[in-house]
Write a protein that holds these residues in place. Sequence first.
Motif, PDB file in Angstrom:
ATOM      1  N   PRO A 225       0.534  -1.217  -0.280  1.00  0.00           N
ATOM      2  CA  PRO A 225       0.348   0.094  -0.136  1.00  0.00           C
ATOM      3  C   PRO A 225       0.730   1.099   0.176  1.00  0.00           C
ATOM      4  CG  PRO A 225      -0.755  -1.586   1.462  1.00  0.00           C
ATOM      5  CD  PRO A 225       0.367  -1.848   1.018  1.00  0.00           C
ATOM      6  N   ASP A 226       0.163   2.390  -0.955  1.00  0.00           N
ATOM      7  CA  ASP A 226       1.395   3.592  -1.067  1.00  0.00           C
ATOM      8  C   ASP A 226       2.542   3.413  -0.994  1.00  0.00           C
ATOM      9  OD1 ASP A 226      -1.351   4.734  -0.379  1.00  0.00           O
ATOM     10  OD2 ASP A 226      -1.145   4.826   1.887  1.00  0.00           O
ATOM     11  N   GLY A 227       3.512   2.475  -2.108  1.00  0.00           N
ATOM     12  CA  GLY A 227       4.716   2.156  -2.487  1.00  0.00           C
ATOM     13  C   GLY A 227       5.131   2.087  -3.912  1.00  0.00           C
ATOM     14  N   ALA A 228       5.742   2.243  -3.936  1.00  0.00           N
ATOM     15  CA  ALA A 228       6.462   1.056  -5.310  1.00  0.00           C
ATOM     16  C   ALA A 228       6.325   0.310  -5.245  1.00  0.00           C
ATOM     17  CB  ALA A 228       7.635   2.253  -6.158  1.00  0.00           C
ATOM     18  N   SER A 229       6.488  -0.833  -4.771  1.00  0.00           N
ATOM     19  CA  SER A 229       6.788  -2.161  -4.615  1.00  0.00           C
ATOM     20  C   SER A 229       5.352  -3.038  -5.665  1.00  0.00           C
ATOM     21  CB  SER A 229       7.400  -2.933  -3.585  1.00  0.00           C
ATOM     22  OG  SER A 229       8.422  -2.546  -2.796  1.00  0.00           O
ATOM     23  N   CYS A 230       5.474  -3.199  -6.756  1.00  0.00           N
ATOM     24  CA  CYS A 230       4.762  -4.288  -6.669  1.00  0.00           C
ATOM     25  C   CYS A 230       4.909  -5.547  -7.752  1.00  0.00           C
ATOM     26  CB  CYS A 230       4.054  -2.994  -8.080  1.00  0.00           C
ATOM     27  SG  CYS A 230       3.235  -1.790  -6.876  1.00  0.00           S
ATOM     28  N   TYR A 231       4.393  -6.545  -8.083  1.00  0.00           N
ATOM     29  CA  TYR A 231       4.080  -7.616  -8.752  1.00  0.00           C
ATOM     30  C   TYR A 231       3.284  -7.360 -10.277  1.00  0.00           C
ATOM     31  CZ  TYR A 231       7.815  -9.852  -5.546  1.00  0.00           C
ATOM     32  OH  TYR A 231       9.582 -10.280  -5.750  1.00  0.00           O
ATOM     33  N   MET A 232       2.998  -7.725 -10.770  1.00  0.00           N
ATOM     34  CA  MET A 232       2.731  -7.997 -11.922  1.00  0.00           C
ATOM     35  C   MET A 232       2.247  -9.223 -12.638  1.00  0.00           C
ATOM     36  SD  MET A 232       1.579  -5.909 -15.328  1.00  0.00           S
ATOM     37  CE  MET A 232       1.513  -4.390 -14.917  1.00  0.00           C
ATOM     38  N   VAL A 233       1.127  -9.470 -12.185  1.00  0.00           N
ATOM     39  CA  VAL A 233       0.940 -11.376 -12.897  1.00  0.00           C
ATOM     40  C   VAL A 233       0.267 -11.249 -14.237  1.00  0.00           C
ATOM     41  CG1 VAL A 233      -0.008 -13.737 -12.062  1.00  0.00           C
ATOM     42  CG2 VAL A 233       1.452 -12.443 -10.687  1.00  0.00           C
ATOM     43  N   GLU A 234       0.135 -12.543 -14.635  1.00  0.00           N
ATOM     44  CA  GLU A 234      -0.560 -11.717 -16.543  1.00  0.00           C
ATOM     45  C   GLU A 234      -1.344 -13.604 -16.054  1.00  0.00           C
ATOM     46  OE1 GLU A 234       0.236 -11.443 -21.294  1.00  0.00           O
ATOM     47  OE2 GLU A 234       1.266 -13.626 -20.714  1.00  0.00           O
ATOM     48  N   LEU A 235      -2.467 -13.636 -16.258  1.00  0.00           N
ATOM     49  CA  LEU A 235      -3.394 -14.192 -16.890  1.00  0.00           C
ATOM     50  C   LEU A 235      -4.836 -14.404 -18.224  1.00  0.00           C
ATOM     51  CD1 LEU A 235      -4.196 -12.816 -13.399  1.00  0.00           C
ATOM     52  CD2 LEU A 235      -6.327 -13.829 -13.180  1.00  0.00           C
ATOM     53  N   TYR A 239      -9.708 -20.217 -25.193  1.00  0.00           N
ATOM     54  CA  TYR A 239     -10.937 -19.819 -25.487  1.00  0.00           C
ATOM     55  C   TYR A 239     -11.654 -21.472 -25.391  1.00  0.00           C
ATOM     56  CZ  TYR A 239      -8.803 -16.378 -28.443  1.00  0.00           C
ATOM     57  OH  TYR A 239      -8.396 -15.201 -28.959  1.00  0.00           O
ATOM     58  N   THR A 240     -11.298 -21.911 -24.856  1.00  0.00           N
ATOM     59  CA  THR A 240     -12.420 -23.202 -23.917  1.00  0.00           C
ATOM     60  C   THR A 240     -11.955 -23.049 -22.068  1.00  0.00           C
ATOM     61  OG1 THR A 240     -10.267 -24.653 -23.768  1.00  0.00           O
ATOM     62  CG2 THR A 240     -11.192 -24.812 -25.310  1.00  0.00           C
ATOM     63  N   GLY A 241     -12.228 -21.777 -21.882  1.00  0.00           N
ATOM     64  CA  GLY A 241     -12.314 -21.561 -20.436  1.00  0.00           C
ATOM     65  C   GLY A 241     -11.340 -21.647 -19.294  1.00  0.00           C
ATOM     66  N   VAL A 242      -9.450 -22.030 -19.953  1.00  0.00           N
ATOM     67  CA  VAL A 242      -8.291 -23.408 -19.132  1.00  0.00           C
ATOM     68  C   VAL A 242      -7.922 -21.002 -18.937  1.00  0.00           C
ATOM     69  CG1 VAL A 242      -6.946 -24.096 -19.257  1.00  0.00           C
ATOM     70  CG2 VAL A 242      -8.544 -24.676 -19.985  1.00  0.00           C
ATOM     71  N   LEU A 243      -7.569 -21.724 -17.331  1.00  0.00           N
ATOM     72  CA  LEU A 243      -6.992 -20.207 -17.023  1.00  0.00           C
ATOM     73  C   LEU A 243      -5.275 -20.923 -17.044  1.00  0.00           C
ATOM     74  CD1 LEU A 243      -6.962 -17.373 -15.782  1.00  0.00           C
ATOM     75  CD2 LEU A 243      -6.922 -18.641 -13.189  1.00  0.00           C
ATOM     76  N   SER A 244      -4.595 -19.812 -17.298  1.00  0.00           N
ATOM     77  CA  SER A 244      -2.587 -20.067 -16.664  1.00  0.00           C
ATOM     78  C   SER A 244      -2.102 -18.862 -16.489  1.00  0.00           C
ATOM     79  CB  SER A 244      -2.111 -20.350 -18.045  1.00  0.00           C
ATOM     80  OG  SER A 244      -2.440 -19.445 -18.769  1.00  0.00           O
ATOM     81  N   MET A 245      -1.033 -18.229 -16.163  1.00  0.00           N
ATOM     82  CA  MET A 245      -0.459 -17.278 -15.275  1.00  0.00           C
ATOM     83  C   MET A 245       0.482 -18.032 -15.057  1.00  0.00           C
ATOM     84  SD  MET A 245      -3.233 -16.972 -11.796  1.00  0.00           S
ATOM     85  CE  MET A 245      -2.625 -18.325 -10.635  1.00  0.00           C
ATOM     86  N   GLN A 246       1.199 -16.463 -14.735  1.00  0.00           N
ATOM     87  CA  GLN A 246       2.600 -16.188 -15.211  1.00  0.00           C
ATOM     88  C   GLN A 246       3.220 -14.932 -14.961  1.00  0.00           C
ATOM     89  OE1 GLN A 246       4.212 -16.460 -19.277  1.00  0.00           O
ATOM     90  NE2 GLN A 246       3.919 -14.795 -19.952  1.00  0.00           N
TER      91      GLN A 246
END
Length: 250
Positions: A225-235, A239-246
């Motif tokens: 919160p209120d800081g510069a430290s962040c992580y971004m995760v791609e979801l 098209y068949t409804g399968v989720l993957s993350m990296q």
Amino acid sequence: MVFLVSCNQKNSSALPDDKAAKEMLQGVWVDEESGDVSFRVSGDTLYFADATSMPTYFRIYKDSLYLASGAAYGIVKRTEHLFWFNNQNGDLLKLQKSDDEDDVADIETAAPSVLTYTHQVKIDSVATYNGNRYHWYIAINPTKYKVTKRTFNDDGLEVENVYYDNIMHISVFQGARQIYSSDFRKQQYKGLVPAAFLDDAIFANMTFSHIDAAGLHFNATLCIPDGASCYMVELTISYTGVLSMQLVEY
């Protein structure tokens, strides 16, 4: 200086307590130079002028002020109307007791505000790939789950601010057919984001990125919160409804 102070912190709950000194501190204390209210002492608790900072238990032992967190501040002068001590940066903080009714009214002893990192938001749009149209929407909803962040106020004193975390929801449709629908919480990113970071982080945002042969891509952002430290995760939702993350950025 912060490192030196931290190394000298003690378990304040195990220390004796100078009851007479604590009784002398009861009341509202203001900065001698600026006249700004610093905190109010009521019983065993410090209430800070910032309405978002959590009250803290404190004790006086020998020549130091100890907060519940273990932070310790060396006392330079302590009388019925003066309280001088070194803050976290080693600067001398000179406070005097105030009898001004306006100063007393400035600090409420009620529970401080819990901060919401985002307002409730719902966004949606249509993405097209290979002639097919996909309708997606994202809902960002504040929860009652609290995340605590320790920081230092303008007086150089350690304080705690509390934030409400968020739940993110993603739904994807092709026409009337629902391809995907699910809530997301920050705990679901363990293994991609360090557990210690997740404990202190807020699920700050969810945005649509792009569409391609793999599916629809969304970016989840987790931040201190209120800081510069962040992580971004791609979801990626296929098209068949399968989720993957990296993990894509930190």
